[in-house]
Motif scaffolding. Structure first.
Motif, PDB file in Angstrom:
ATOM      1  N   ARG A 110       0.823  -1.205   0.000  1.00  0.00           N
ATOM      2  CA  ARG A 110       0.000   0.000   0.000  1.00  0.00           C
ATOM      3  C   ARG A 110       0.866   1.268   0.000  1.00  0.00           C
ATOM      4  O   ARG A 110       0.611   2.203  -0.746  1.00  0.00           O
ATOM      5  CB  ARG A 110      -0.915  -0.013   1.229  1.00  0.00           C
ATOM      6  CG  ARG A 110      -1.871   1.187   1.289  1.00  0.00           C
ATOM      7  CD  ARG A 110      -2.870   1.048   2.414  1.00  0.00           C
ATOM      8  NE  ARG A 110      -2.214   0.986   3.726  1.00  0.00           N
ATOM      9  CZ  ARG A 110      -2.091  -0.114   4.450  1.00  0.00           C
ATOM     10  NH1 ARG A 110      -2.574  -1.275   4.009  1.00  0.00           N
ATOM     11  NH2 ARG A 110      -1.486  -0.100   5.634  1.00  0.00           N
ATOM     12  N   ARG A 113       2.432   1.697  -3.365  1.00  0.00           N
ATOM     13  CA  ARG A 113       1.493   2.294  -4.328  1.00  0.00           C
ATOM     14  C   ARG A 113       1.331   3.788  -4.083  1.00  0.00           C
ATOM     15  O   ARG A 113       1.264   4.573  -5.029  1.00  0.00           O
ATOM     16  CB  ARG A 113       0.127   1.587  -4.231  1.00  0.00           C
ATOM     17  CG  ARG A 113       0.100   0.197  -4.844  1.00  0.00           C
ATOM     18  CD  ARG A 113      -1.337  -0.271  -5.044  1.00  0.00           C
ATOM     19  NE  ARG A 113      -2.070  -0.308  -3.785  1.00  0.00           N
ATOM     20  CZ  ARG A 113      -2.132  -1.355  -2.983  1.00  0.00           C
ATOM     21  NH1 ARG A 113      -1.498  -2.488  -3.312  1.00  0.00           N
ATOM     22  NH2 ARG A 113      -2.841  -1.326  -1.863  1.00  0.00           N
ATOM     23  N   GLU A 114       1.260   4.153  -2.786  1.00  0.00           N
ATOM     24  CA  GLU A 114       1.121   5.571  -2.472  1.00  0.00           C
ATOM     25  C   GLU A 114       2.345   6.361  -2.921  1.00  0.00           C
ATOM     26  O   GLU A 114       2.216   7.463  -3.455  1.00  0.00           O
ATOM     27  CB  GLU A 114       0.902   5.738  -0.969  1.00  0.00           C
ATOM     28  CG  GLU A 114      -0.448   5.216  -0.475  1.00  0.00           C
ATOM     29  CD  GLU A 114      -0.584   5.306   1.028  1.00  0.00           C
ATOM     30  OE1 GLU A 114       0.428   5.683   1.684  1.00  0.00           O
ATOM     31  OE2 GLU A 114      -1.669   4.991   1.559  1.00  0.00           O
ATOM     32  N   GLN A 117       2.248   6.664  -6.616  1.00  0.00           N
ATOM     33  CA  GLN A 117       1.248   7.651  -6.992  1.00  0.00           C
ATOM     34  C   GLN A 117       1.758   9.064  -6.747  1.00  0.00           C
ATOM     35  O   GLN A 117       1.576   9.972  -7.594  1.00  0.00           O
ATOM     36  CB  GLN A 117      -0.047   7.405  -6.206  1.00  0.00           C
ATOM     37  CG  GLN A 117      -1.205   8.289  -6.612  1.00  0.00           C
ATOM     38  CD  GLN A 117      -1.722   8.008  -8.005  1.00  0.00           C
ATOM     39  OE1 GLN A 117      -1.455   6.935  -8.556  1.00  0.00           O
ATOM     40  NE2 GLN A 117      -2.441   8.944  -8.583  1.00  0.00           N
TER      41      GLN A 117
END
Length: 283
Positions: A110, A113-114, A117
């Motif tokens: 997670r 991914r952050e 991003q």
């Protein structure tokens, strides 16, 4: 064929089942997940026992089948109690070992991914900023040219306005200087109409200057003089007397202090010019 559970001692299963249910209820009290899975396993155990009894029996005896159902309920209750006792322990071990690792892996993925991003957004922001800077750099010469052009137009308009106001001021001062002589020939209202119709801001400064010269010539002609000519004097006393009379007439007019001072300065300049011309002509 005899039932699979025909020889089962019902009471030998009932007591352990009650103990397991009591202890298990205490163990599973704060673990809803273990409670849910325990009920699912117990239900599956009950259905499985009934299904096996039906599939393996030659004929269904109602009395014997009811006993089988009762025994299946007791066994399912025992399974439920055992699950209530064991599943919380197993879930706790799972969460502290495999579950913790899985959670750390999920957290890592997670956060990754952050970060990806955020990195993507940062790259897009930098690209957008570079595009804006390139656009501003490309348009900068054009903007500077437009700004310079605007400044030139502003200066030109200010110069045009200043020249128009200067012409109107000269005409007004010339009229005010000879107001008494002109009051019957050129009334103030008529002069104002000239200003409004022919010397207003809607015309260019060049046009106003040309028309201003015509207006000054007309005023001079109304005074009985040629444009740009001066009265002939035979002595310095005549010059002094003439301008003394002019000053007295001006002082009797209802002008404000600034206008009177301007007219007096103009008279003094004209008097000085006439005196120099007279002296140069007679020496």
């Amino acid at each position: 064929m005899d039932s699979l559970f025909s020889d089962t001692d019902f009471f030998s299963l009932l007591f352990p089942a009650l103990i397991f249910l009591y202890v298990g209820q205490l163990c599973v009290k704060s673990n809803s997940k273990a409670d849910l899975w325990s009920k699912r396993i117990a239900s599956f155990q009950f259905v499985l026992m009934i299904g096996v009894e039906i599939l393996t029996g030659d004929a269904i005896d109602p009395y014997q089948f009811s006993g089988t159902v009762t025994t299946a309920l007791v066994v399912a209750g025992m399974a439920l109690g055992l699950c209530w006792i064991l599943l919380p322990i197993l879930f706790s071990l799972y969460e502290q070992t495999i579950g913790a690792g899985v959670e750390r892996l999920r957290s890592f993925l997670r956060k990754r991914r952050e970060r990806l991003q955020e990195k993507k957004l940062e790259q897009e922001r930098k690209r957008s900023q570079k595009e804006r800077e390139a656009e501003l750099k490309r348009r900068k010469p054009e903007q500077e040219q437009q700004q310079q052009e605007a400044e030139r137009r502003k200066k030109y308009q200010e110069d045009q306005q200043r020249r128009r106001e200067e012409v109107r001021l000269q005409c007004q001062l010339l009229y005010d200087q000879h107001a008494l002589e002109l009051r019957d020939k050129l009334k103030p209202e008529r002069l104002e109409s000239y200003f409004h119709e022919y010397l207003s801001d809607q015309y260019s400064a060049e046009m106003v200057e040309k028309r201003g010269e015509l207006l000054k010539e007309m005023i001079a002609q109304s005074l009985g003089k040629e444009s740009g000519s001066q009265a002939n004097f035979n002595s310095l006393q005549e010059i002094a007397l003439y301008f003394r009379e002019q000053r007295i007439e001006i002082e009797n007019l209802e002008y404000d202090a600034i206008t009177l001072q301007t007219i007096q300065a103009s008279l003094s300049a004209q008097e000085e010019a006439l005196i120099r011309a007279f002296l140069s002509r007679n020496h």
